[in-house]
Scaffold this active site. Structure first.
Site, PDB file in Angstrom:
ATOM      1  N   ASP A  64     -47.301  15.862  13.815  1.00 48.04           N
ATOM      2  CA  ASP A  64     -48.774  15.847  14.890  1.00 48.04           C
ATOM      3  C   ASP A  64     -49.351  16.677  14.981  1.00 48.04           C
ATOM      4  OD1 ASP A  64     -45.812  15.218  17.384  1.00 48.04           O
ATOM      5  OD2 ASP A  64     -46.752  13.984  16.385  1.00 48.04           O
TER       6      ASP A  64
HETATM    7  N1  LIG Z   1     -44.350  12.453   8.865  1.00 47.38           N
HETATM    8  C1  LIG Z   1     -45.632  12.128  10.425  1.00 47.38           C
HETATM    9  N2  LIG Z   1     -44.731  11.310  11.138  1.00 47.38           N
HETATM   10  C2  LIG Z   1     -45.428  10.570  12.715  1.00 47.38           C
HETATM   11  C3  LIG Z   1     -46.452  11.447  13.475  1.00 47.38           C
HETATM   12  C4  LIG Z   1     -47.053  12.185  12.691  1.00 47.38           C
HETATM   13  O1  LIG Z   1     -48.041  13.563  12.652  1.00 47.38           O
HETATM   14  N3  LIG Z   1     -46.366  12.802  11.290  1.00 47.38           N
HETATM   15  N4  LIG Z   1     -46.911  11.124  14.059  1.00 47.38           N
HETATM   16  C5  LIG Z   1     -45.379  10.271  15.111  1.00 47.38           C
HETATM   17  C6  LIG Z   1     -46.223  10.037  16.277  1.00 47.38           C
HETATM   18  N5  LIG Z   1     -45.454  10.246  17.325  1.00 47.38           N
HETATM   19  C7  LIG Z   1     -46.281  11.318  18.343  1.00 47.38           C
HETATM   20  O2  LIG Z   1     -47.224  10.481  18.903  1.00 47.38           O
HETATM   21  C8  LIG Z   1     -43.925  10.937  17.284  1.00 47.38           C
HETATM   22  C9  LIG Z   1     -42.673   9.766  16.357  1.00 47.38           C
HETATM   23  C10 LIG Z   1     -41.723   9.734  17.222  1.00 47.38           C
HETATM   24  C11 LIG Z   1     -40.743  11.373  17.282  1.00 47.38           C
HETATM   25  C12 LIG Z   1     -39.690  11.518  17.065  1.00 47.38           C
HETATM   26  O3  LIG Z   1     -38.992  12.643  17.276  1.00 47.38           O
HETATM   27  N6  LIG Z   1     -39.384  10.815  16.631  1.00 47.38           N
HETATM   28  C13 LIG Z   1     -37.654  10.435  16.018  1.00 47.38           C
HETATM   29  C14 LIG Z   1     -36.996   8.950  16.671  1.00 47.38           C
HETATM   30  C15 LIG Z   1     -37.240   8.323  18.321  1.00 47.38           C
HETATM   31  C16 LIG Z   1     -36.974   7.788  18.797  1.00 47.38           C
HETATM   32  O4  LIG Z   1     -35.733   6.248  18.056  1.00 47.38           O
HETATM   33  O5  LIG Z   1     -36.852   6.259  19.378  1.00 47.38           O
HETATM   34  C17 LIG Z   1     -37.481  10.022  14.998  1.00 47.38           C
HETATM   35  O6  LIG Z   1     -38.107   9.875  14.207  1.00 47.38           O
HETATM   36  O7  LIG Z   1     -36.445  11.033  14.373  1.00 47.38           O
HETATM   37  C18 LIG Z   1     -41.792  12.706  17.143  1.00 47.38           C
HETATM   38  C19 LIG Z   1     -43.102  11.899  17.424  1.00 47.38           C
HETATM   39  C20 LIG Z   1     -45.131   9.278  14.080  1.00 47.38           C
HETATM   40  N7  LIG Z   1     -44.513   9.522  12.649  1.00 47.38           N
END
Ligand SMILES: Nc1nc2c(c(=O)[nH]1)N[C@@H](CN(C=O)c1ccc(C(=O)N[C@@H](CCC(=O)O)C(=O)O)cc1)CN2
Length: 289
Positions: free
Chosen positions: A233
């Protein structure tokens, strides 16, 4: 200018600011390619002493193509220490949409494409949930279900990257895709992955911004579209919008109001990217909308 040999292109430039830049750029285009200037816009960042310009032009010049332009423009670019790129309008960009369980942004993007608002090739949809399959099939877009867990995240990313390579993807759009992309993935598509975050960044980063905003008692909610970087983000912001909320908004109505904002800011970002209206620098963007 006859339509048959007419080509349009967009030249995007950033460089140290100085007098005479606009004249030098326009004179080059007119003298070298006898162009018709369709749109020219510029911006200066006084703090950093930087100049930005976007020139959309048409030309009928024989032999005008990306390679010949690169060779001809390079000396001027070197003289003014320009970062630049030329985008020809002939080939629509190949776009891949990523989505998880919430489909409102995906549905909006698919509809905008179906109605001709987006001039691109929607090559495929990738999801870690099956819920988007009916929507993908309705819009005749190939759908790939790749469930992700902590134990298989790297393997799934390899599959995702292979699909992007196979389809020669130019732009990846995260339409509420709720998985954090690895640095390896992000590095493969620098400034070519657009995400919509469901808050007015930098407030409320992370996976559940509406819950955090509701707990904080905010009076405004927001949505932000941004280029994706390895830092969650934190990428260059492309577009934001807000809406008022009050004590009468419980979490569901707050989320519903937020979804309208998400659709708006994401579609604007995609449109501006496809139209080569975004210049990014120093983790910021210049939008020539
Ligand atoms: N490298 C990046 N990847 C992603 C970004 C980013 O800015 N840099 N934005 C996200 C979208 N997002 C908020 O907008 C977001 C998505 C997911 C998570 C998160 O904590 N995901 C967990 C799993 C959650 C689940 O399984 O429901 C994880 O990946 O471990 C935080 C913010 C998209 N990707």
């Amino acid at each position: 200018m006859t339509q048959s040999t007419r080509k349009t292109a967009t030249l995007l430039i950033d460089c140290p600011d100085r007098k005479g830049l606009v004249a030098a750029i326009i004179n080059f285009l007119v003298q070298q390619y006898d162009v018709n200037i369709l749109n020219a816009d510029q911006h200066q960042d006084a703090e950093l002493g930087l100049f930005f310009m976007r020139v959309e032009f048409a030309t009928e010049a024989a032999g005008f193509d990306e390679l010949s332009f690169r060779t001809a423009f390079q000396p001027l670019a070197q003289q003014f220490q320009m970062n630049w790129r030329i985008e020809l309008a002939d080939a629509p960009q190949n776009v891949c949409l990523f989505v998880s369980q919430y489909l409102h942004c995906l549905a909006d993007l698919l509809h905008r494409h179906q109605t001709g608002e987006f001039h691109c090739n929607l090559a495929l949809i990738v999801s870690n949930h099956e819920s988007a399959r009916p929507l993908a099939e309705f819009h005749h877009v190939p759908f790939y279900y790749l469930p992700v867990g902590r134990e298989n995240k790297q393997q799934v990313e390899r599959q995702q990257l292979a699909l992007l390579d196979e389809h020669k993807i130019d732009l990846v759009v995260l339409a509420r895709y709720m998985q954090i992309l690895s640095p390896k993935f992000v590095d493969a598509y620098p400034r070519r992955i657009i995400n919509v975050h469901h808050s007015f960044l930098p407030a409320f980063t992370g996976a559940k911004p509406y819950h955090a905003a509701f707990a904080r008692g905010v009076k405004l909610i927001g949505a932000t579209s941004h280029y994706v970087t390895a830092e969650l983000d934190e990428g260059p912001i492309i577009e934001q919008d807000v809406a008022r909320v009050s004590q009468n908004d419980q979490l569901p109505s707050l989320i519903q109001k937020g979804r309208d904002l998400e659709r708006l800011v994401l579609s604007r970002a995609v449109q501006w990217h496809l139209d080569h209206r975004i210049l990014s620098y120093a983790n910021k963007t210049v939008i020539f909308a």
